[in-house]
Design a protein around this motif. Structure first.
Motif, PDB file in Angstrom:
ATOM      1  N   ASP A 194       6.036  10.434   3.850  1.00 11.19           N
ATOM      2  CA  ASP A 194       4.643  10.468   3.406  1.00 11.19           C
ATOM      3  C   ASP A 194       4.516  11.161   2.055  1.00 11.19           C
ATOM      4  OD1 ASP A 194       3.902   9.184   5.695  1.00 11.19           O
ATOM      5  OD2 ASP A 194       3.131  10.954   6.725  1.00 11.19           O
ATOM      6  N   SER A 201      -5.113   7.569   2.201  1.00 15.54           N
ATOM      7  CA  SER A 201      -4.586   6.277   2.671  1.00 15.54           C
ATOM      8  C   SER A 201      -3.215   6.423   3.322  1.00 15.54           C
ATOM      9  CB  SER A 201      -4.501   5.289   1.502  1.00 15.54           C
ATOM     10  OG  SER A 201      -3.468   5.655   0.590  1.00 15.54           O
ATOM     11  N   VAL A 202      -2.528   7.529   3.056  1.00 15.56           N
ATOM     12  CA  VAL A 202      -1.195   7.750   3.629  1.00 15.56           C
ATOM     13  C   VAL A 202      -1.275   8.513   4.940  1.00 15.56           C
ATOM     14  CG1 VAL A 202       1.046   8.858   3.279  1.00 15.56           C
ATOM     15  CG2 VAL A 202      -0.079   7.700   1.372  1.00 15.56           C
ATOM     16  N   ARG A 203      -1.973   9.648   4.909  1.00 21.55           N
ATOM     17  CA  ARG A 203      -2.025  10.509   6.101  1.00 21.55           C
ATOM     18  C   ARG A 203      -3.398  11.133   6.304  1.00 21.55           C
ATOM     19  NH1 ARG A 203       1.339  13.830   9.458  1.00 21.55           N
ATOM     20  NH2 ARG A 203       3.216  12.789   8.659  1.00 21.55           N
ATOM     21  N   SER A 207       0.827  -1.186   0.000  1.00 24.11           N
ATOM     22  CA  SER A 207       0.000   0.000   0.000  1.00 24.11           C
ATOM     23  C   SER A 207       0.874   1.255   0.000  1.00 24.11           C
ATOM     24  CB  SER A 207      -0.908   0.011   1.220  1.00 24.11           C
ATOM     25  OG  SER A 207      -0.128   0.151   2.403  1.00 24.11           O
ATOM     26  N   ALA A 247       5.568   8.730  -0.532  1.00 26.49           N
ATOM     27  CA  ALA A 247       4.504   7.745  -0.724  1.00 26.49           C
ATOM     28  C   ALA A 247       3.343   8.327  -1.523  1.00 26.49           C
ATOM     29  CB  ALA A 247       4.022   7.244   0.632  1.00 26.49           C
ATOM     30  N   LYS A 302       0.730   3.513   2.203  1.00 25.75           N
ATOM     31  CA  LYS A 302       1.191   3.660   3.587  1.00 25.75           C
ATOM     32  C   LYS A 302       2.437   2.824   3.823  1.00 25.75           C
ATOM     33  CE  LYS A 302       0.590   5.255   7.792  1.00 25.75           C
ATOM     34  NZ  LYS A 302       0.653   6.707   8.080  1.00 25.75           N
ATOM     35  N   SER A 334       5.498   4.481   2.565  1.00 24.77           N
ATOM     36  CA  SER A 334       6.008   5.474   3.510  1.00 24.77           C
ATOM     37  C   SER A 334       6.858   4.809   4.585  1.00 24.77           C
ATOM     38  CB  SER A 334       4.839   6.238   4.154  1.00 24.77           C
ATOM     39  OG  SER A 334       5.305   7.151   5.118  1.00 24.77           O
ATOM     40  N   THR A 335       6.401   3.665   5.074  1.00 27.52           N
ATOM     41  CA  THR A 335       7.158   2.934   6.096  1.00 27.52           C
ATOM     42  C   THR A 335       8.509   2.493   5.548  1.00 27.52           C
ATOM     43  OG1 THR A 335       5.101   2.153   7.109  1.00 27.52           O
ATOM     44  CG2 THR A 335       7.116   0.938   7.631  1.00 27.52           C
TER      45      THR A 335
END
Length: 389
Positions: free
Chosen positions: A368, A317-319, A2, A371, A4, A7-8
């Motif tokens: 973020d 979906s990210v933040r 995803s 992403a 998200k 971003s991780t």
């Protein structure tokens, strides 16, 4: 994976990413420093190859005075490219980084000349492509256009950007964002010089023999200022005035520099008509208007709204969801918008202080932002291959 999760992944390599930002910041790139700009362009090309490998195509559009435009294309999972636009020139003079080096501070921000506007944005775009590759996700062909004359109004790079945009599925401009949000509309920018030329004379011995260029210019400025219409998004600012030779001399020449911002194309035409009709009350004074509209207005057109809505889904979906922000400054996104092609701006760093000593980016937001750009790219790739309407 995803958006998200992208971003991780990026957070796990944040030190490496910040190293790229530091490298770009420490390559000083004042818009008028041709030798420094050329050196930075060399390093950017080497950095792209280090991060993403050998490009499908590299075109370096050279210019004798301005920074070169780097047009670098990488193949992807779909053929039609997405255009990623950014600039590597800054407003900061050579030597600034010696007293203000790149640094990550205890408050979670990173600072340095050009870090926000917009070298972190360049890193965001490159790392978005890198993240998609590492995750094995669809990524369209990408065409980077990194220019070295944006802070001057993109006089050399504008026609190349306008030429490339029609062949691309969408254009993403990596200028800094507004908080978490993106820039969906920008004002058009006009830069003008008005010069008045009168007749010099001794102000005491011959007060009627002269025709004051300064007095005429003052009347003209007053008239121009009345043409501002903030309700329609039109602002007019006289930034500098110069003229005359001495207190007791009726001025023979005077000049002012004017900045005009408009939200609508119709206002461009109205202001042009105002300038064309300028004349001094005293027929002995000549009036000359020089200048240009360096950027047309950028509006949230239907095709750009579709692109914004796609980005909004990814951002949520990210933040958090996005707001389509309107700003007074112009960018290279204005050119693409005026041609009627989909464009979204402000996808670079979150932070504050463009062109100011408090310029900084928020470090925690960088993954973020990577992403977000990566998610938009993969959505565009899936849509192109039939996975999205």
């Amino acid at each position: 994976m995803s958006a998200k999760a992208l971003s991780t992944w990026c957070r796990g390599r944040l030190d490496e990413l910040l190293g790229d930002v530091s490298m770009l910041v420490h390559h000083e790139t004042p818009s008028t420093g041709k030798a420094l700009l050329d050196d930075a362009a060399d390093s950017i090309l080497a950095w792209l190859r280090e991060r993403l490998g050998e490009p499908t195509e590299v075109v370096r559009h050279e210019h004798a005075e301005h920074g070169d435009l780097l047009e670098v294309t990488y193949a992807g999972t779909t053929a039609a490219p997405v255009l990623l636009v950014g600039h590597y020139d800054t407003v900061w003079p050579a030597g600034t980084v010696d007293r203000w080096p790149f640094a990550v501070r205890e408050d979670g921000t990173a600072t340095g000349p050009g870090v926000y506007d917009m070298k972190t944005g360049l890193v965001t775009g490159v790392w978005a492509v890198l993240a998609l590759r590492e995750a094995g996700l669809p990524c369209p062909a990408v065409r980077f256009m990194f220019n070295g004359d944006e802070e001057l109004g993109s006089p050399m790079s504008r026609p190349h950007i306008e030429r490339a945009a029609p062949d691309c599925r969408a254009t993403l401009v990596l200028e800094p964002g507004v908080g978490w949000d993106v820039k969906a509309e920008r004002k058009g920018v006009g830069i003008f010089t008005i010069t008045t030329r009168g007749v010099e004379a001794h102000s005491g011995n011959d007060p009627t023999g002269g025709a004051s260029a300064i007095h005429a210019l003052a009347d003209i400025i007053h008239r121009i200022y009345r043409e501002a219409d903030l309700d329609r998004g039109t602002s007019i600012n006289v930034g500098t005035i110069s003229g005359g030779t001495a207190r007791n001399v009726i001025a023979g020449e005077a000049t002012c520099l004017i900045d005009v911002r408009v939200a609508e194309q119709s206002e461009v035409e109205r202001i042009d008509a105002v300038f064309a009709d300028l004349a001094a009350a005293d027929p002995r004074v000549q009036v000359q208007v020089e200048g240009r509209w360096s950027r047309p207005p950028m509006r949230l057109t239907p095709v750009s709204r579709e692109l914004f809505e796609l980005a909004d889904e990814v951002a949520a979906s990210v933040r958090a969801p996005l707001e389509p922000i309107s700003v007074g400054g112009g960018s290279d996104a204005n050119f693409v918008s005026a041609l009627g092609f989909p464009v979204l701006d402000g996808l670079g760093a979150s932070g504050e202080g463009a062109h100011a000593l408090h310029e900084h980016v928020i470090v925690d937001r960088i993954p973020d932002r990577v992403a977000l750009v990566a998610g938009i790219l993969t959505e565009l790739a899936e849509g192109q291959s039939g996975g999205r309407a």
